[in-house]
Scaffold this motif. Structure first.
Motif, PDB file in Angstrom:
ATOM      1  N   ILE A 284      -8.843   1.059  -6.895  1.00  0.00           N
ATOM      2  CA  ILE A 284      -9.263  -0.272  -6.452  1.00  0.00           C
ATOM      3  C   ILE A 284      -8.962  -0.478  -4.978  1.00  0.00           C
ATOM      4  N   TYR A 285      -7.850   0.057  -4.508  1.00  0.00           N
ATOM      5  CA  TYR A 285      -7.461  -0.142  -3.112  1.00  0.00           C
ATOM      6  C   TYR A 285      -8.492   0.440  -2.154  1.00  0.00           C
ATOM      7  N   GLY A 286      -9.175   1.491  -2.601  1.00  0.00           N
ATOM      8  CA  GLY A 286     -10.187   2.117  -1.756  1.00  0.00           C
ATOM      9  C   GLY A 286     -11.362   1.223  -1.434  1.00  0.00           C
ATOM     10  N   PHE A 287     -11.535   0.160  -2.209  1.00  0.00           N
ATOM     11  CA  PHE A 287     -12.600  -0.801  -1.913  1.00  0.00           C
ATOM     12  C   PHE A 287     -12.195  -1.789  -0.825  1.00  0.00           C
ATOM     13  N   TYR A 288     -10.966  -1.647  -0.319  1.00  0.00           N
ATOM     14  CA  TYR A 288     -10.470  -2.531   0.731  1.00  0.00           C
ATOM     15  C   TYR A 288     -10.039  -1.771   1.986  1.00  0.00           C
ATOM     16  N   ASP A 289      -9.431  -0.594   1.808  1.00  0.00           N
ATOM     17  CA  ASP A 289      -8.787   0.075   2.952  1.00  0.00           C
ATOM     18  C   ASP A 289      -9.686   1.033   3.711  1.00  0.00           C
ATOM     19  N   TRP A 297     -10.432  -8.182   5.063  1.00  0.00           N
ATOM     20  CA  TRP A 297     -10.417  -9.643   4.939  1.00  0.00           C
ATOM     21  C   TRP A 297      -9.841 -10.052   3.588  1.00  0.00           C
ATOM     22  N   ARG A 298     -10.385  -9.498   2.530  1.00  0.00           N
ATOM     23  CA  ARG A 298      -9.843  -9.812   1.210  1.00  0.00           C
ATOM     24  C   ARG A 298      -8.566  -9.021   0.927  1.00  0.00           C
ATOM     25  N   GLY A 299      -8.501  -7.789   1.429  1.00  0.00           N
ATOM     26  CA  GLY A 299      -7.318  -6.967   1.193  1.00  0.00           C
ATOM     27  C   GLY A 299      -6.042  -7.632   1.673  1.00  0.00           C
ATOM     28  N   LYS A 300      -6.095  -8.290   2.827  1.00  0.00           N
ATOM     29  CA  LYS A 300      -4.896  -8.903   3.406  1.00  0.00           C
ATOM     30  C   LYS A 300      -4.380 -10.087   2.606  1.00  0.00           C
ATOM     31  N   VAL A 301      -5.263 -10.774   1.891  1.00  0.00           N
ATOM     32  CA  VAL A 301      -4.789 -11.924   1.126  1.00  0.00           C
ATOM     33  C   VAL A 301      -4.431 -11.553  -0.312  1.00  0.00           C
ATOM     34  N   ILE A 302      -4.823 -10.339  -0.755  1.00  0.00           N
ATOM     35  CA  ILE A 302      -4.497  -9.914  -2.122  1.00  0.00           C
ATOM     36  C   ILE A 302      -3.209  -9.109  -2.166  1.00  0.00           C
ATOM     37  N   TYR A 303      -3.041  -8.155  -1.211  1.00  0.00           N
ATOM     38  CA  TYR A 303      -1.976  -7.158  -1.321  1.00  0.00           C
ATOM     39  C   TYR A 303      -0.881  -7.352  -0.275  1.00  0.00           C
ATOM     40  N   ASN A 304       0.340  -7.325  -0.756  1.00  0.00           N
ATOM     41  CA  ASN A 304       1.488  -7.396   0.132  1.00  0.00           C
ATOM     42  C   ASN A 304       1.482  -6.215   1.093  1.00  0.00           C
ATOM     43  N   ASP A 305       1.615  -6.511   2.395  1.00  0.00           N
ATOM     44  CA  ASP A 305       1.676  -5.490   3.453  1.00  0.00           C
ATOM     45  C   ASP A 305       0.409  -4.637   3.527  1.00  0.00           C
ATOM     46  N   PHE A 306      -0.727  -5.232   3.213  1.00  0.00           N
ATOM     47  CA  PHE A 306      -1.979  -4.493   3.335  1.00  0.00           C
ATOM     48  C   PHE A 306      -2.173  -4.023   4.774  1.00  0.00           C
ATOM     49  N   GLY A 307      -2.424  -2.738   4.945  1.00  0.00           N
ATOM     50  CA  GLY A 307      -2.691  -2.176   6.256  1.00  0.00           C
ATOM     51  C   GLY A 307      -1.490  -1.964   7.137  1.00  0.00           C
ATOM     52  N   VAL A 308      -0.290  -2.242   6.645  1.00  0.00           N
ATOM     53  CA  VAL A 308       0.923  -2.050   7.429  1.00  0.00           C
ATOM     54  C   VAL A 308       1.373  -0.592   7.276  1.00  0.00           C
ATOM     55  N   PRO A 312       3.765   0.582   3.919  1.00  0.00           N
ATOM     56  CA  PRO A 312       2.480   0.426   3.238  1.00  0.00           C
ATOM     57  C   PRO A 312       2.619  -0.146   1.830  1.00  0.00           C
ATOM     58  N   THR A 313       1.548  -0.770   1.383  1.00  0.00           N
ATOM     59  CA  THR A 313       1.495  -1.266   0.012  1.00  0.00           C
ATOM     60  C   THR A 313       1.725  -0.116  -0.962  1.00  0.00           C
ATOM     61  N   PRO A 314       2.643  -0.247  -1.913  1.00  0.00           N
ATOM     62  CA  PRO A 314       2.854   0.829  -2.883  1.00  0.00           C
ATOM     63  C   PRO A 314       1.622   1.017  -3.772  1.00  0.00           C
ATOM     64  N   LEU A 315       1.175   2.266  -3.896  1.00  0.00           N
ATOM     65  CA  LEU A 315      -0.029   2.599  -4.661  1.00  0.00           C
ATOM     66  C   LEU A 315       0.243   3.802  -5.544  1.00  0.00           C
ATOM     67  N   ASN A 316      -0.553   3.930  -6.601  1.00  0.00           N
ATOM     68  CA  ASN A 316      -0.427   5.105  -7.457  1.00  0.00           C
ATOM     69  C   ASN A 316      -1.727   5.306  -8.219  1.00  0.00           C
ATOM     70  N   GLN A 317      -1.911   6.508  -8.762  1.00  0.00           N
ATOM     71  CA  GLN A 317      -2.968   6.728  -9.733  1.00  0.00           C
ATOM     72  C   GLN A 317      -2.340   6.682 -11.113  1.00  0.00           C
ATOM     73  N   LEU A 318      -2.968   5.979 -12.024  1.00  0.00           N
ATOM     74  CA  LEU A 318      -2.423   5.822 -13.358  1.00  0.00           C
ATOM     75  C   LEU A 318      -2.070   7.191 -13.959  1.00  0.00           C
ATOM     76  N   ALA A 423     -19.411  -4.468   9.059  1.00  0.00           N
ATOM     77  CA  ALA A 423     -18.494  -3.322   9.018  1.00  0.00           C
ATOM     78  C   ALA A 423     -18.931  -2.264   8.021  1.00  0.00           C
ATOM     79  N   ASN A 424     -19.777  -2.663   7.072  1.00  0.00           N
ATOM     80  CA  ASN A 424     -20.243  -1.741   6.035  1.00  0.00           C
ATOM     81  C   ASN A 424     -21.774  -1.692   6.007  1.00  0.00           C
ATOM     82  N   ALA A 425     -22.359  -1.719   7.204  1.00  0.00           N
ATOM     83  CA  ALA A 425     -23.809  -1.844   7.326  1.00  0.00           C
ATOM     84  C   ALA A 425     -24.576  -0.701   6.670  1.00  0.00           C
ATOM     85  N   ALA A 426     -23.952   0.467   6.576  1.00  0.00           N
ATOM     86  CA  ALA A 426     -24.637   1.627   5.998  1.00  0.00           C
ATOM     87  C   ALA A 426     -24.490   1.707   4.485  1.00  0.00           C
TER      88      ALA A 426
END
Length: 529
Positions: A284-289, A297-308, A312-318, A423-426
């Motif tokens: 899911i994070y790949g749809f933001y980062d 825009w949405r990533g920053k309001v959903i995830y703590n420390d998005f883009g820091v 970095p926001t802790p992530l994992n694959q299930l 930003a995602n024109a293509a």
């Protein structure tokens, strides 16, 4: 299904807690010889709506566990079948919502005897449809026609899932016609009796119409129901319209009785992070980062420390239990406000806003994406591109709302949507005009719907995946493109389960009617074959 008789004293408790959250304590039915013989149905409706709102978080969580919103965090063990998908009886099931359906039936039956309560009956019918279809979407066939009879029938037969859907459509049609907000002889819904729409009958009708649209889209590819789908679309009242505002329940959540999303993914009343042992997935994070789509825009309001980069926001694959990051101390990963201490926690934007935030039952974004799909497939007449873009904007808008439901200062949906599109024109997943085929257009609609429902209505995202195969997942691919657990035991090509097993109580008390489910092979009747 073993259904206990209704004990009327529980309704006194419900009436006392109408202004608060889920009233889960009152789901237990005890025998009390001193209980009153009758409680007005209109006093039961608010508590039933609040309970349905609380269940929505549980539905979303089970869906998010399967459809790539949530992964296991480091430092914890015991995840068991959540990682392998070797579900045992009842894993993820929300069978307890039958208790809430019993409350709604009490409102429906009691209101039918009093014409002044027609709006209460109509609202209860809509909420009953809302709950029943979710149970079908988990289990397929369920007790329906013989359900909710209490001690008159402890072992109801199971009804065929497709026939239940057809009847739910009938009930929605009747509920829409039942609503009568103008007659002087009809008792009005208001903010006290209606925590969802505060007595706005037009919104109730739009909600019912949008719920009908959801059901019709879901069964539209079922050959045996195509004639019914055509019939229902043909008589759909387009002047009534669909939701353009989020359907958000709020009976007056407060810090000590908080919104169920906050108490599930945010903080306890003592100010400590809820011990979720969960982090977002790379999928899911790949749809933001930028790994799939650039959406800071949405990533920053959903995830703590998005883009820091420094933290970095802790992530994992299930399923990965080696070297995966732990939940950050003191913080919920889905909370983007400021927490200085247990007694100093600011409100935020995004999904986990604050303890007093409203609880979404259905997003306006979903309404627009449903319309876009209906326009694409020719079920309704309208502009698909406009509906698609309105869906994305509605998603931005919900995430930008503050805890009081107002657009946060400094946030501009139109400006940020334009930047997102540029930003995602293509990418045809963002600019649908770049889609060359109807299949790509449908993929864009469902993928954006998936993004919009992240951590809000996860069960609907899983329903859409099972129905359409979108968003695309690549089994065995990188962590950004493989939705499934790396320890999945599913033999399916996508390595995912297909449905939820019935709870143990059904096998214990209703064994003659309950069948075994193969959750890697059996499918919901509307699922893509």
């Amino acid at each position: 299904m073993k259904m206990k008789a209704i004990n009327k004293i529980k309704y006194i408790g419900l009436a006392c807690c109408l202004s608060f959250a889920s009233c889960n304590d009152y789901l237990d039915i005890n025998v009390n010889p001193n209980s009153p013989t009758y409680v007005q149905p209109d006093l039961i409706l608010p508590g039933a709506i609040n309970t349905a709102a609380a269940y929505q978080v549980s539905y979303s969580t089970y869906g998010g566990n399967v459809v790539g919103y949530i992964a296991n965090a480091g430092g914890f063990s015991g995840f068991g079948n959540l990682l392998t998908y070797d579900y045992v009886a009842g894993t993820g099931s929300q069978w307890g919502s039958y208790s809430n359906l019993l409350d709604l039936k009490y409102v429906i039956d009691g209101s039918a005897e009093n014409p002044e309560l027609v709006n209460f009956k109509a609202a209860a019918e809509v909420m009953s449809v809302y709950q029943f279809h979710k149970l079908v979407d988990q289990h397929n066939d369920i007790p329906y026609e013989e359900a909710l009879q209490g001690k008159a029938n402890y072992a109801p037969k199971y009804s065929e899932a497709s026939s239940i859907y057809v009847d739910l459509l009938r009930r929605l049609n009747e509920a829409i016609t039942l609503f009568d907000g103008e007659s002087q002889t009809v008792k009005k819904l208001n903010a006290s009796s209606d925590p969802l729409f505060k007595g706005d009958i037009d919104q109730w009708k739009k909600f019912a119409n949008t719920l009908k649209l959801r059901l019709l889209i879901r069964i539209s590819a079922v050959d045996a129901l195509k004639a019914k789908v055509t019939e229902e679309f043909g008589k759909m009242d387009m002047t009534l319209g669909f939701l353009t505002k989020d359907a958000i329940n709020n009976p007056g959540y407060v810090k000590d009785r908080p919104n169920p999303t906050w108490s599930s993914w945010g903080y306890s009343t003592a100010g400590n992070p809820v011990p979720t042992s969960r982090v977002p997935s790379f999928f899911i994070y790949g749809f933001y980062d930028g790994n799939k789509i650039d959406d800071s825009w949405r990533g920053k309001v959903i995830y703590n420390d998005f883009g820091v980069t420094t933290r970095p926001t802790p992530l994992n694959q299930l399923g990965n239990e080696t070297g995966n990051p732990p939940v950050r101390s003191g913080y919920s990963t889905w909370y983007t406000g400021v927490r200085s201490s247990a007694s100093s926690i600011t409100d935020a934007l995004g999904v986990v806003k604050g303890p007093t935030q409203g609880q979404p039952m259905m997003l306006a974004a979903e309404s627009y994406f449903l319309q876009a799909e209906a326009f694409l497939k020719g079920y309704l007449t309208g502009n698909m591109t406009t509906a698609f873009e309105n869906g994305i904007k509605a998603s931005f808008n919900y995430l930008y709302l503050d805890v009081n439901g107002a657009l946060a200062a400094g946030k501009n949906v139109a400006t940020d949507f334009a930047a997102y599109k540029a930003a995602n024109a293509a990418s045809y997943l963002v600019d649908i005009s770049k889609a060359g085929t109807d299949a790509q257009k449908l993929e864009a609609i469902i993928t954006q719907k998936y993004i919009a429902m992240n951590m809000i209505t996860g069960e609907e995202a899983w329903n859409d995946y099972r129905r359409t195969g979108y968003p695309k997942t690549t089994p065995g691919g990188s962590k950004y493109v493989d939705m499934a657990s790396v320890t999945s035991n599913s033999p399916r090509p996508d390595k995912l389960p297909t449905m939820i097993k019935y709870p143990t109580s059904e096998y214990n008390y209703n064994a003659a009617n309950t069948k075994e489910i193969n959750h890697f092979a059996d499918q919901i009747f509307w699922a893509k074959k």
